[in-house]
Design a protein around this motif. Structure first.
Motif, PDB file in Angstrom:
ATOM      1  N   SER A   1     -17.429   3.199  -8.878  1.00 54.34           N
ATOM      2  CA  SER A   1     -17.599   2.968  -7.442  1.00 54.34           C
ATOM      3  C   SER A   1     -16.690   1.832  -6.997  1.00 54.34           C
ATOM      4  O   SER A   1     -16.180   1.067  -7.816  1.00 54.34           O
ATOM      5  N   GLY A   2     -16.515   1.728  -5.680  1.00 53.71           N
ATOM      6  CA  GLY A   2     -15.766   0.601  -5.141  1.00 53.71           C
ATOM      7  C   GLY A   2     -14.728   0.996  -4.107  1.00 53.71           C
ATOM      8  O   GLY A   2     -14.052   2.018  -4.244  1.00 53.71           O
ATOM      9  N   GLU A   3     -14.634   0.182  -3.055  1.00 60.26           N
ATOM     10  CA  GLU A   3     -13.644   0.371  -1.999  1.00 60.26           C
ATOM     11  C   GLU A   3     -13.016  -0.984  -1.672  1.00 60.26           C
ATOM     12  O   GLU A   3     -13.653  -2.024  -1.827  1.00 60.26           O
ATOM     13  N   ILE A   4     -11.761  -0.938  -1.209  1.00 56.53           N
ATOM     14  CA  ILE A   4     -11.044  -2.151  -0.825  1.00 56.53           C
ATOM     15  C   ILE A   4     -10.380  -1.925   0.532  1.00 56.53           C
ATOM     16  O   ILE A   4      -9.769  -0.877   0.766  1.00 56.53           O
ATOM     17  N   ASP A   5     -10.502  -2.906   1.424  1.00 59.16           N
ATOM     18  CA  ASP A   5      -9.848  -2.859   2.733  1.00 59.16           C
ATOM     19  C   ASP A   5      -8.714  -3.876   2.774  1.00 59.16           C
ATOM     20  O   ASP A   5      -8.906  -5.052   2.414  1.00 59.16           O
ATOM     21  N   LEU A   6      -7.546  -3.415   3.250  1.00 57.22           N
ATOM     22  CA  LEU A   6      -6.354  -4.247   3.343  1.00 57.22           C
ATOM     23  C   LEU A   6      -5.766  -4.176   4.748  1.00 57.22           C
ATOM     24  O   LEU A   6      -5.982  -3.208   5.471  1.00 57.22           O
ATOM     25  N   GLU A   7      -4.978  -5.189   5.089  1.00 54.29           N
ATOM     26  CA  GLU A   7      -4.113  -5.119   6.265  1.00 54.29           C
ATOM     27  C   GLU A   7      -2.713  -5.511   5.817  1.00 54.29           C
ATOM     28  O   GLU A   7      -2.509  -6.602   5.274  1.00 54.29           O
ATOM     29  N   LEU A   8      -1.749  -4.608   6.027  1.00 51.37           N
ATOM     30  CA  LEU A   8      -0.367  -4.852   5.633  1.00 51.37           C
ATOM     31  C   LEU A   8       0.455  -5.271   6.844  1.00 51.37           C
ATOM     32  O   LEU A   8       0.221  -4.818   7.958  1.00 51.37           O
ATOM     33  N   GLU A   9       1.449  -6.114   6.589  1.00 54.45           N
ATOM     34  CA  GLU A   9       2.432  -6.460   7.615  1.00 54.45           C
ATOM     35  C   GLU A   9       3.809  -6.445   6.971  1.00 54.45           C
ATOM     36  O   GLU A   9       4.009  -7.033   5.905  1.00 54.45           O
ATOM     37  N   TRP A  10       4.759  -5.765   7.617  1.00 56.24           N
ATOM     38  CA  TRP A  10       6.115  -5.632   7.084  1.00 56.24           C
ATOM     39  C   TRP A  10       7.071  -6.524   7.866  1.00 56.24           C
ATOM     40  O   TRP A  10       7.134  -6.472   9.093  1.00 56.24           O
ATOM     41  N   ILE A  11       7.839  -7.351   7.133  1.00 58.76           N
ATOM     42  CA  ILE A  11       8.831  -8.229   7.744  1.00 58.76           C
ATOM     43  C   ILE A  11      10.180  -7.953   7.089  1.00 58.76           C
ATOM     44  O   ILE A  11      10.429  -8.395   5.958  1.00 58.76           O
ATOM     45  N   PRO A  12      11.071  -7.206   7.744  1.00 55.50           N
ATOM     46  CA  PRO A  12      12.390  -6.949   7.155  1.00 55.50           C
ATOM     47  C   PRO A  12      13.209  -8.231   7.095  1.00 55.50           C
ATOM     48  O   PRO A  12      13.112  -9.083   7.985  1.00 55.50           O
ATOM     49  N   LEU A  13      14.014  -8.372   6.064  1.00 55.66           N
ATOM     50  CA  LEU A  13      14.796  -9.594   5.904  1.00 55.66           C
ATOM     51  C   LEU A  13      15.924  -9.699   6.919  1.00 55.66           C
ATOM     52  O   LEU A  13      16.442 -10.791   7.157  1.00 55.66           O
ATOM     53  N   ASN A  14      16.312  -8.580   7.520  1.00 55.41           N
ATOM     54  CA  ASN A  14      17.386  -8.632   8.513  1.00 55.41           C
ATOM     55  C   ASN A  14      16.862  -8.877   9.914  1.00 55.41           C
ATOM     56  O   ASN A  14      17.598  -8.799  10.885  1.00 55.41           O
ATOM     57  N   GLN A  15      15.557  -9.148  10.034  1.00 60.40           N
ATOM     58  CA  GLN A  15      14.965  -9.360  11.367  1.00 60.40           C
ATOM     59  C   GLN A  15      15.256 -10.770  11.861  1.00 60.40           C
ATOM     60  O   GLN A  15      15.175 -11.721  11.112  1.00 60.40           O
TER      61      GLN A  15
ATOM     62  N   GLY B   1     -14.114  -6.131  -0.305  1.00 67.14           N
ATOM     63  CA  GLY B   1     -14.477  -5.056  -1.211  1.00 67.14           C
ATOM     64  C   GLY B   1     -15.881  -4.584  -0.889  1.00 67.14           C
ATOM     65  O   GLY B   1     -16.707  -5.355  -0.385  1.00 67.14           O
ATOM     66  N   THR B   2     -16.149  -3.323  -1.189  1.00 64.55           N
ATOM     67  CA  THR B   2     -17.460  -2.746  -0.884  1.00 64.55           C
ATOM     68  C   THR B   2     -17.975  -1.968  -2.087  1.00 64.55           C
ATOM     69  O   THR B   2     -17.242  -1.166  -2.676  1.00 64.55           O
ATOM     70  N   ASN B   3     -19.227  -2.229  -2.449  1.00 61.86           N
ATOM     71  CA  ASN B   3     -19.894  -1.483  -3.520  1.00 61.86           C
ATOM     72  C   ASN B   3     -19.067  -1.468  -4.802  1.00 61.86           C
ATOM     73  O   ASN B   3     -18.878  -0.423  -5.432  1.00 61.86           O
TER      74      ASN B   3
END
Length: 262
Positions: free
Chosen positions: A248-262, A115-117
């Motif tokens: 104020s305020g910022e949030i940084d995320l990293e998403l990863e998608w895993i399909p159940l049929n994979q 998070g920032t500020n």
């Protein structure tokens, strides 16, 4: 012969680039017409205006030809059958969830980076933590004491139901003696990532490359355009959000998608 006059939408350069990145119209059709039922054909140059309008509405608004796991429609929506010259078609019963059960289509990994500020909610600082919600599921990070620029680097996991909505994000200030104070919120649209993943198939078979993009607009909390990438056989997306309903305020995320049929 009559002439139909239309006013075309104007596309920005960023929107055109995003369309090119995901493969253009051919990939869009591969997604939105993936389940075009037998007996329901696309309009041809001789089709009437009503037939064209009906097909377009079925394809984009009702999402009748999408893979059911990608549809975002009201549970009250009903599909018409392919008779009496109608274009719209009924979905397969095999994709319907049993009463009282929730059908999940994949796992969403969310790495809450930092998070920032962030906003002050105590005397001089805050004790922030992040809460993520999809439907009835909830996951949260650890509390970081007295820090307006916290670094979590914490991974949370949520199951994504077939009828999914946005990922809800809230930041709170932890208090010992009173209710926790909210420090802002934001939404993450999951459809660009899930739709791109379905269009490109098994990421293990593909080289590292961009496969889609969620564009910044006045309707979302993005700080910048968010690109969806295949990285080492995984579908990932970095997201930077400006928190809403807070000073104020910022949030940084990293998403990863895993399909159940994979």
């Amino acid at each position: 012969m009559g002439v139909l006059s239309v006013t075309l939408d104007e596309w920005t350069d960023d929107e055109i680039d995003a369309m090119v990145e995901v493969g253009g119209n051919s990939y869009a059709n591969a997604i939105y017409e993936a389940f075009l039922p037998q007996g329901c054909s696309k309009p041809n140059p001789d089709s009437s205006h009503e037939e064209r309008a009906s097909f377009i509405r079925s394809k984009y608004e009702l999402q009748e030809f999408l893979k059911p796991s990608l549809r975002i429609v009201s549970s009250k929506s009903s599909f018409q059958s392919c008779d009496s010259g109608k274009v719209s078609c009924s979905g397969s019963d095999s994709f319907k969830s049993s009463a009282g059960m929730i059908e999940f289509i994949g796992i969403l990994k969310v790495k809450v980076i930092k998070g920032t500020n962030l906003a002050i909610r105590d005397m001089l600082s805050s004790d922030p933590y992040v809460v993520l919600t999809i439907g009835q599921q909830r996951a949260q990070t650890a509390v970081i004491k007295s820090n307006l620029n916290p670094i979590w680097n914490e991974e949370l996991k949520l199951s994504v139901p077939r009828e999914y909505g946005p990922l809800q994000l809230q930041v709170f200030d932890h208090d010992m003696l009173s209710a926790d104070d909210i420090m802002g919120e934001a939404e993450v649209d999951l459809q660009p990532m899930i739709t791109a993943a379905m269009a490109f198939g098994d990421p293990d078979l593909l080289a590292d490359m961009p496969i889609g993009k969620w564009l910044k607009s006045h309707d979302n909390a993005l700080l910048k355009d968010s690109t969806i990438n295949i990285v080492d056989g995984k579908i990932k997306q970095e997201v930077s959000l400006k928190l809403q309903n807070v000073e104020s305020g910022e949030i940084d995320l990293e998403l990863e998608w895993i399909p159940l049929n994979q």
